[in-house]
Design an enzyme around this catalytic site. Structure first.
Site, PDB file in Angstrom:
ATOM      1  N   HIS A  97      56.207  41.982  37.366  1.00 32.45           N
ATOM      2  CA  HIS A  97      56.502  40.549  37.274  1.00 32.45           C
ATOM      3  C   HIS A  97      57.915  40.385  36.701  1.00 32.45           C
ATOM      4  O   HIS A  97      58.118  40.512  35.496  1.00 32.45           O
ATOM      5  CB  HIS A  97      55.479  39.841  36.382  1.00 32.45           C
ATOM      6  CG  HIS A  97      54.097  39.816  36.957  1.00 32.45           C
ATOM      7  ND1 HIS A  97      53.773  39.057  38.068  1.00 32.45           N
ATOM      8  CD2 HIS A  97      52.956  40.450  36.588  1.00 32.45           C
ATOM      9  CE1 HIS A  97      52.493  39.215  38.346  1.00 32.45           C
ATOM     10  NE2 HIS A  97      51.979  40.066  37.476  1.00 32.45           N
ATOM     11  N   HIS A 107      53.602  44.789  44.045  1.00 31.41           N
ATOM     12  CA  HIS A 107      52.390  45.532  43.710  1.00 31.41           C
ATOM     13  C   HIS A 107      52.339  46.773  44.589  1.00 31.41           C
ATOM     14  O   HIS A 107      52.727  46.741  45.763  1.00 31.41           O
ATOM     15  CB  HIS A 107      51.149  44.664  43.974  1.00 31.41           C
ATOM     16  CG  HIS A 107      49.880  45.455  44.144  1.00 31.41           C
ATOM     17  ND1 HIS A 107      49.342  45.731  45.394  1.00 31.41           N
ATOM     18  CD2 HIS A 107      49.055  46.045  43.245  1.00 31.41           C
ATOM     19  CE1 HIS A 107      48.239  46.438  45.258  1.00 31.41           C
ATOM     20  NE2 HIS A 107      48.034  46.644  43.967  1.00 31.41           N
ATOM     21  N   ASN A 109      49.819  50.578  45.079  1.00 25.17           N
ATOM     22  CA  ASN A 109      48.645  51.319  44.654  1.00 25.17           C
ATOM     23  C   ASN A 109      48.423  52.466  45.624  1.00 25.17           C
ATOM     24  O   ASN A 109      48.494  52.276  46.836  1.00 25.17           O
ATOM     25  CB  ASN A 109      47.419  50.392  44.628  1.00 25.17           C
ATOM     26  CG  ASN A 109      46.120  51.135  44.392  1.00 25.17           C
ATOM     27  OD1 ASN A 109      45.393  51.452  45.324  1.00 25.17           O
ATOM     28  ND2 ASN A 109      45.840  51.406  43.140  1.00 25.17           N
ATOM     29  N   HIS A 176      40.187  30.574  49.848  1.00 21.15           N
ATOM     30  CA  HIS A 176      39.933  29.239  49.311  1.00 21.15           C
ATOM     31  C   HIS A 176      41.180  28.351  49.344  1.00 21.15           C
ATOM     32  O   HIS A 176      41.084  27.138  49.203  1.00 21.15           O
ATOM     33  CB  HIS A 176      39.379  29.320  47.883  1.00 21.15           C
ATOM     34  CG  HIS A 176      40.324  29.942  46.903  1.00 21.15           C
ATOM     35  ND1 HIS A 176      40.555  31.297  46.842  1.00 21.15           N
ATOM     36  CD2 HIS A 176      41.085  29.395  45.922  1.00 21.15           C
ATOM     37  CE1 HIS A 176      41.415  31.554  45.873  1.00 21.15           C
ATOM     38  NE2 HIS A 176      41.754  30.418  45.300  1.00 21.15           N
ATOM     39  N   ARG A 261      38.517  50.438  31.820  1.00 22.77           N
ATOM     40  CA  ARG A 261      39.268  49.965  30.646  1.00 22.77           C
ATOM     41  C   ARG A 261      39.900  48.610  30.964  1.00 22.77           C
ATOM     42  O   ARG A 261      40.846  48.520  31.750  1.00 22.77           O
ATOM     43  CB  ARG A 261      40.337  50.993  30.273  1.00 22.77           C
ATOM     44  CG  ARG A 261      41.079  50.679  28.985  1.00 22.77           C
ATOM     45  CD  ARG A 261      41.980  51.854  28.636  1.00 22.77           C
ATOM     46  NE  ARG A 261      42.609  51.684  27.336  1.00 22.77           N
ATOM     47  CZ  ARG A 261      43.848  51.175  27.173  1.00 22.77           C
ATOM     48  NH1 ARG A 261      44.549  50.792  28.228  1.00 22.77           N
ATOM     49  NH2 ARG A 261      44.361  51.070  25.960  1.00 22.77           N
TER      50      ARG A 261
END
Length: 304
Positions: A97, A107, A109, A176, A261
């Site tokens: 950010h 992002h 991964n 949504h 975690r």
């Protein structure tokens, strides 16, 4: 399979170090804080977080390797054959950010999963990807991001980029809101063909192309002037990021449901965010152009 797992773990650890050192150099003000942790029910990891930087308001890069004897509902819902198997999940995940609203959030991964039962063939796969979430977007940045994504895929076939770009567009979508989270990139999951070596090589290529995709954009935009209006719009749009991660993101749901975690799982959330009731951008403004142009389905390499 153990030697293969060791190779994957080594790659993830090296990738975390490479990304954090590069982001720290790009920021130039603050350093990553390292937090090594152990999971009581099996496994552990290393969370590295930079906060209050000159360039990055918050940057988190997490390595985790967790094990367990039974999978949460988020995993077995679409793979019932995994029920009752011992599992190991490891990977590197990061969310950036930036301070400047003209620098996009990003992002990435990359992950590996294996589930085993004594006397049976293990079930394994790779997954991952990277995606870009601009607030004040630039066409040249979006094209660079997607060109680099395509370069990551090209050695593995001419159709791979287009397949995983579409998967990314479909995945990072807020149903949504009927709105994309960002301008996409790559997303893949359940990859275990044609063999371990090829699938592992593809995942590495995606991981290795994140920095070349993101850092040139950071360098180009980090000194762009901005004011209170731009900052408030950044905070508002970050709300979409939070909504997606808490409602839809499979990694977040898996982590929370498997007793992961919490601090590491939720490091993806931005430090400052707000929501405004029935916000409407000024017609014709750059704020309006974000949703009207940049967040619409688009072929960034073909110009459509």
């Amino acid at each position: 399979m153990n030697s293969n797992i060791d190779q994957v773990r080594s790659y993830f650890n090296n990738l975390q170090m490479e990304i954090t050192s590069s982001l720290q150099a790009a920021d130039g003000l603050t350093e990553f804080v390292t937090d090594d942790w152990v999971r009581e029910t099996g496994g552990g990891g290393r969370t590295m977080v930079l906060t209050g930087g000159k360039v990055f308001e918050q940057a988190g890069v997490n390595f985790s390797e967790v094990t367990g004897d039974s999978l949460p509902a988020s995993a077995t819902a679409h793979r019932p054959e995994l029920a009752g198997r011992h599992y190991r999940a490891m990977g590197v995940s990061l969310v950036i950010h930036p301070e400047n609203p003209h620098v996009p959030a990003s992002h990435a991964n990359v992950r590996f999963f294996i589930a085993e039962n004594p006397g049976e063939e293990p079930i394994w796969w790779f997954g991952g990807g990277f995606d870009l979430t601009p607030y004040y977007a630039y066409e040249e940045d979006c094209k660079h991001w997607h060109r680099t994504a395509k370069q990551a895929c090209d050695p593995f076939g001419p159709d791979q980029y287009f397949k995983y770009k579409q998967w990314c567009d479909n995945y990072f979508y807020l149903k949504h809101r009927a709105e994309a989270r960002g301008i996409g990139g790559l997303f893949f999951d359940d990859l275990n063909t044609p063999d371990f070596e090829t699938a592992f090589a593809f995942m590495r290529s995606v991981g290795d192309h994140y920095l070349p995709a993101y850092l040139p954009i950071v360098e180009k935009r980090k000194d762009t002037a901005f004011g209170e209006q731009e900052k408030k719009f950044q905070w508002y749009r970050r709300g979409r990021y939070v909504e997606f991660n808490l409602v839809y993101d499979r990694g977040t749901l898996f982590g929370l449901q498997s007793g992961g975690r919490t601090e590491s799982i939720l490091m993806s959330l931005p430090p400052v965010v707000n929501w405004q009731y029935k916000y409407e951008p000024e017609p014709g403004s750059r704020e309006a152009r974000l949703t009207e142009f940049f967040l619409q389905p688009r072929d960034w390499l073909g110009g459509k």
